[in-house]
Design an enzyme around this catalytic site. Structure first.
Site, PDB file in Angstrom:
ATOM      1  N   CYS A 112       0.819  -1.226   0.000  1.00  0.00           N
ATOM      2  CA  CYS A 112       0.000   0.000   0.000  1.00  0.00           C
ATOM      3  C   CYS A 112       0.848   1.270   0.000  1.00  0.00           C
ATOM      4  O   CYS A 112       0.330   2.364  -0.240  1.00  0.00           O
ATOM      5  CB  CYS A 112      -0.952  -0.001   1.188  1.00  0.00           C
ATOM      6  SG  CYS A 112      -1.972  -1.477   1.279  1.00  0.00           S
ATOM      7  N   HIS A 252      -3.522   6.952   3.043  1.00  0.00           N
ATOM      8  CA  HIS A 252      -3.904   5.690   2.418  1.00  0.00           C
ATOM      9  C   HIS A 252      -5.306   5.318   2.899  1.00  0.00           C
ATOM     10  O   HIS A 252      -5.614   5.433   4.087  1.00  0.00           O
ATOM     11  CB  HIS A 252      -2.898   4.600   2.799  1.00  0.00           C
ATOM     12  CG  HIS A 252      -3.330   3.225   2.415  1.00  0.00           C
ATOM     13  ND1 HIS A 252      -3.795   2.921   1.162  1.00  0.00           N
ATOM     14  CD2 HIS A 252      -3.381   2.068   3.136  1.00  0.00           C
ATOM     15  CE1 HIS A 252      -4.104   1.638   1.125  1.00  0.00           C
ATOM     16  NE2 HIS A 252      -3.874   1.106   2.305  1.00  0.00           N
ATOM     17  N   ASN A 282     -10.125  -0.562   0.006  1.00  0.00           N
ATOM     18  CA  ASN A 282      -8.670  -0.420   0.032  1.00  0.00           C
ATOM     19  C   ASN A 282      -8.108  -0.890  -1.315  1.00  0.00           C
ATOM     20  O   ASN A 282      -8.146  -2.080  -1.614  1.00  0.00           O
ATOM     21  CB  ASN A 282      -8.116  -1.266   1.181  1.00  0.00           C
ATOM     22  CG  ASN A 282      -6.610  -1.176   1.312  1.00  0.00           C
ATOM     23  OD1 ASN A 282      -5.935  -0.658   0.423  1.00  0.00           O
ATOM     24  ND2 ASN A 282      -6.085  -1.686   2.405  1.00  0.00           N
TER      25      ASN A 282
END
Ligand code: ACO
Length: 325
Positions: A112, A252, A282
């Site tokens: 990520c 994020h 996500n």
């Protein structure tokens, strides 16, 4: 030389899967998912759509905004943990599809944090004078490594891509600093056990269940909050500023509760925190560039604004990037 962001772009699969859709296949509910994660729906690739599909589309949009042609690019860096193939890099496929013939192209594996790592690498190349026009992409098709029978993980993730064009500039607008970190001691809290050299796909002894994401959710949550705070604080300290100087914080997009906890620790009011994970879930390395593109196209970024990007992911990897827009 400073790396100025001259264009942004994003691309999502057309197909969406809502929490109610998921509740028809696993034992969960819209209420549970919304209250624990903040996610309402996610975009999911269909047959014939790959990581490069969205990467190329996002890249074209970013290049169009920047007003430069693919042949002008010196470098393409693509963050992903779901490449089209183990090799060649998805960046090479994107280079070919765009016709960016002179660009050096490679992938970054930082989960990520992939886009922040890519920003940091590009920043160094631009500051050194080696490259002048750089395309950065974060792109994932996580739906292909998610176990759709596991309610602990399948509710969290989505597919898509975001991109940014960076150009060497002599003015004061662009990447102010990047700070990247790794903590390999926690690699097994969030990883994909199968398909690498330890559990090869071609080995009949490899359990097919190992191809899916393995995650210790509670542990990841705690590490994410601490690490993202550390990365954000590193950027503030290095530049002698405080969170009150920030115009917009783009974290994020993993979990609303993670974002809220970091915002609280950094003393940031919700009006300065960009959140779009309710629509995308996500998307790993794609989450920050998708959010950046949305903020940009919504007109939320004004010349002179100070933005802080902040990421955390498998590895563990984490990092931040401070940008003067
Ligand atoms: N629906 C209903 N119940 C569920 C679901 C679901 N989808 N998933 C888990 N549960 C159950 C569990 O089985 C457990 O039941 P039990 O008490 O009977 O055992 C209960 O809900 C509580 O489970 P927890 O894991 O404690 O729930 P928590 O509040 O920690 O939320 C979550 C889990 C959402 C995964 C959270 O830990 C999290 O978001 N962690 C971060 C993970 C993450 O974001 N990873 C992405 C990669 S890293 C990154 O991008 C930052």
């Amino acid at each position: 030389m400073i790396a100025r962001i001259s264009g942004t772009g994003s691309a999502l699969p057309a197909k969406t899967v809502s929490n109610a859709d998921l509740a028809m296949t696993v034992d969960t509910s819209d209420e549970w998912i919304t209250s624990r994660t903040g996610i309402s729906e996610r975009h999911i690739a269909v047959d014939g759509e790959y990581t490069s599909t969205f990467a190329v589309e996002a890249a074209r949009r970013a290049l169009s905004m920047a007003g430069i042609s693919p042949e002008d690019l010196d470098l393409i860096i693509l963050g992903t943990v779901t490449p089209d193939f183990p090799f060649p890099s998805t960046a090479c496929i994107v280079q070919s599809e765009l016709g960016a013939h002179k660009a050096v192209a490679f992938d970054v594996s930082a989960a990520c944090s992939g886009f922040i790592y890519a920003l940091s690498i590009a920043d160094s190349f631009i500051r050194s004078g080696q490259f002048k026009k750089v395309l950065l992409i974060g792109a994932e098709v996580l739906s292909r490594v998610v176990n759709w029978k596991d309610r602990n993980t399948c509710i969290l993730f989505g597919d898509g891509a975001g991109a940014a064009v960076l150009e060497a500039s002599r003015d004061q607008h662009g990447l102010v600093s990047t700070h990247i970190f790794s903590n390999g001691s926690c690699w097994d809290l969030l990883y994909q056990p199968g398909s690498g050299s330890r559990n090869p796909a071609a080995n009949p002894a490899t359990d097919p269940a190992s191809y899916f994401i393995h995650m210790e959710g509670n542990e990841v949550f705690k590490h994410a909050v601490r690490a993202m705070e550390e990365a954000a604080q590193a950027a503030l300290d290095a530049n002698g500023i405080t969170s009150s100087d920030l115009t917009l914080f783009i974290p994020h997009q993993a979990n609303r509760r993670i974002i809220d906890a970091i915002a609280k620790r950094l003393d940031l009011d919700s009006g300065r925190v960009f959140v779009n994970l309710h629509r995308y879930g996500n998307t790993s390395s794609a989450s920050i560039p998708i959010a950046l593109d949305e903020a940009n196209r919504q007109g939320r970024l004004k010349s002179g604004d100070l933005l802080l990007l902040d990421a955390f992911g498998g590895g563990f990897t984490y990092g931040s990037a401070l940008i003067r827009w």
